[in-house]
Motif scaffolding. Sequence first.
Motif, PDB file in Angstrom:
ATOM      1  N   SER A 147     -33.574  -1.209 -58.091  1.00  0.00           N
ATOM      2  CA  SER A 147     -33.054  -0.086 -57.314  1.00  0.00           C
ATOM      3  C   SER A 147     -32.756  -0.575 -55.912  1.00  0.00           C
ATOM      4  O   SER A 147     -33.428  -1.482 -55.393  1.00  0.00           O
ATOM      5  N   GLY A 148     -31.734   0.001 -55.301  1.00  0.00           N
ATOM      6  CA  GLY A 148     -31.371  -0.421 -53.959  1.00  0.00           C
ATOM      7  C   GLY A 148     -32.503  -0.243 -52.976  1.00  0.00           C
ATOM      8  O   GLY A 148     -32.737  -1.090 -52.109  1.00  0.00           O
ATOM      9  N   ALA A 149     -33.232   0.857 -53.099  1.00  0.00           N
ATOM     10  CA  ALA A 149     -34.336   1.126 -52.179  1.00  0.00           C
ATOM     11  C   ALA A 149     -35.430   0.071 -52.312  1.00  0.00           C
ATOM     12  O   ALA A 149     -36.024  -0.354 -51.307  1.00  0.00           O
ATOM     13  N   THR A 170     -33.518   2.252 -39.720  1.00  0.00           N
ATOM     14  CA  THR A 170     -32.649   1.946 -40.863  1.00  0.00           C
ATOM     15  C   THR A 170     -31.320   2.680 -40.766  1.00  0.00           C
ATOM     16  O   THR A 170     -31.202   3.692 -40.069  1.00  0.00           O
ATOM     17  N   PHE A 171     -30.332   2.134 -41.439  1.00  0.00           N
ATOM     18  CA  PHE A 171     -29.063   2.825 -41.661  1.00  0.00           C
ATOM     19  C   PHE A 171     -28.826   2.823 -43.162  1.00  0.00           C
ATOM     20  O   PHE A 171     -29.478   2.072 -43.910  1.00  0.00           O
ATOM     21  N   PRO A 207     -31.560   2.611 -47.790  1.00  0.00           N
ATOM     22  CA  PRO A 207     -31.850   2.425 -46.358  1.00  0.00           C
ATOM     23  C   PRO A 207     -32.022   0.940 -46.031  1.00  0.00           C
ATOM     24  O   PRO A 207     -32.857   0.261 -46.631  1.00  0.00           O
ATOM     25  N   ILE A 208     -31.238   0.440 -45.104  1.00  0.00           N
ATOM     26  CA  ILE A 208     -31.296  -0.968 -44.702  1.00  0.00           C
ATOM     27  C   ILE A 208     -31.824  -1.045 -43.284  1.00  0.00           C
ATOM     28  O   ILE A 208     -31.287  -0.408 -42.374  1.00  0.00           O
ATOM     29  N   ALA A 209     -32.874  -1.826 -43.067  1.00  0.00           N
ATOM     30  CA  ALA A 209     -33.438  -1.981 -41.727  1.00  0.00           C
ATOM     31  C   ALA A 209     -32.545  -2.890 -40.890  1.00  0.00           C
ATOM     32  O   ALA A 209     -32.016  -3.893 -41.390  1.00  0.00           O
TER      33      ALA A 209
END
Length: 319
Positions: A36-38, A158-159, A165-167
């Motif tokens: 998963s992306g998360a 994060t964005f 969500p990417i830190a």
Amino acid sequence: MTTLKDKLPPVSQLGPFIALAIACTIFGLTTDNFFSGANFALILQQVMVVGVIAIGQTLIILTAGIDLSCGMVMALGSIVMTKVAEDFGIPAPLAILLGIAVTAGFGLVNGLLVTRIKLPPFIVTLGTFNIAFAITQLYSGAQTVTSVPDAMLWLGNTFRIGDTPIAYGTVLMVLLYLGVWFWLRDTPSGRHVYAVGNNPEATRLVGIPTDRVLLGVYVLAGAFYGVASLLAVARTGVGDPNAGQTENLDAITAVVLGGTSLFGGRGVILGTLAGAIVVGVLRNGLTLMGVSSVYQVLITGILVIIAVTVDQLSRKGAR
């Protein structure tokens, strides 16, 4: 006649990426939430501090050295930047620069002792590990710094890319790796680092100032530890005097798993990033499987021994 085997990179360079692919495949098939992306974003956020420390560690190991002090120097940098901001009201950007200056200063001390007095890097950095630990505890009073300016926490924000969500700290880590990769591969000063690690005497005889290269590597590594200090503060929200006690071993693990030779002169910096992510993937995947953290450490130790063994055998095979 050039064969396909001749065109492929050495196994030591491909190894970490193969290991990463295998680990991701195994955990993806045995757990529900791994792919998963998360979860991938969480893994990258968890490894970003050690990942940046490992950049400096890679540079030093490329010169056939080692730095045991990196984790505690990082912890000292985080205490300096948070405590001077709290105690003296110094603006966050200046406090951050002071923290990085302190960590770079430790790199300078390490480099001077290695190049001027010709002490072994292992002994030098073992000593500065203890010195950094003592200064961190004395300066902080063994107390966590909790009043941290918002500007020091920004890299922990994060964005979103879609639902992932990417830190910002993760982005910084990747950019640093790409920058160092370009420097080592495409600039004369970067290639000098490899030359010193391969054969310092031959490098000196062709006119390259080996001591200056070594000194610059140790100072630059110290600056990377300072950046890691900022990332640690941004991730945890505090200045922790008890941080950094295992990060030195984690960073060395990432470098070794990434295919950099402990004997110097061989390695690719992007392999270190893959090595750091391999460790993060293992710990994350085993946690999702409910495996005790003791076994996570055990498996990591086995992988380090295997990586060093492969490096040693490949060196013998090249002779």
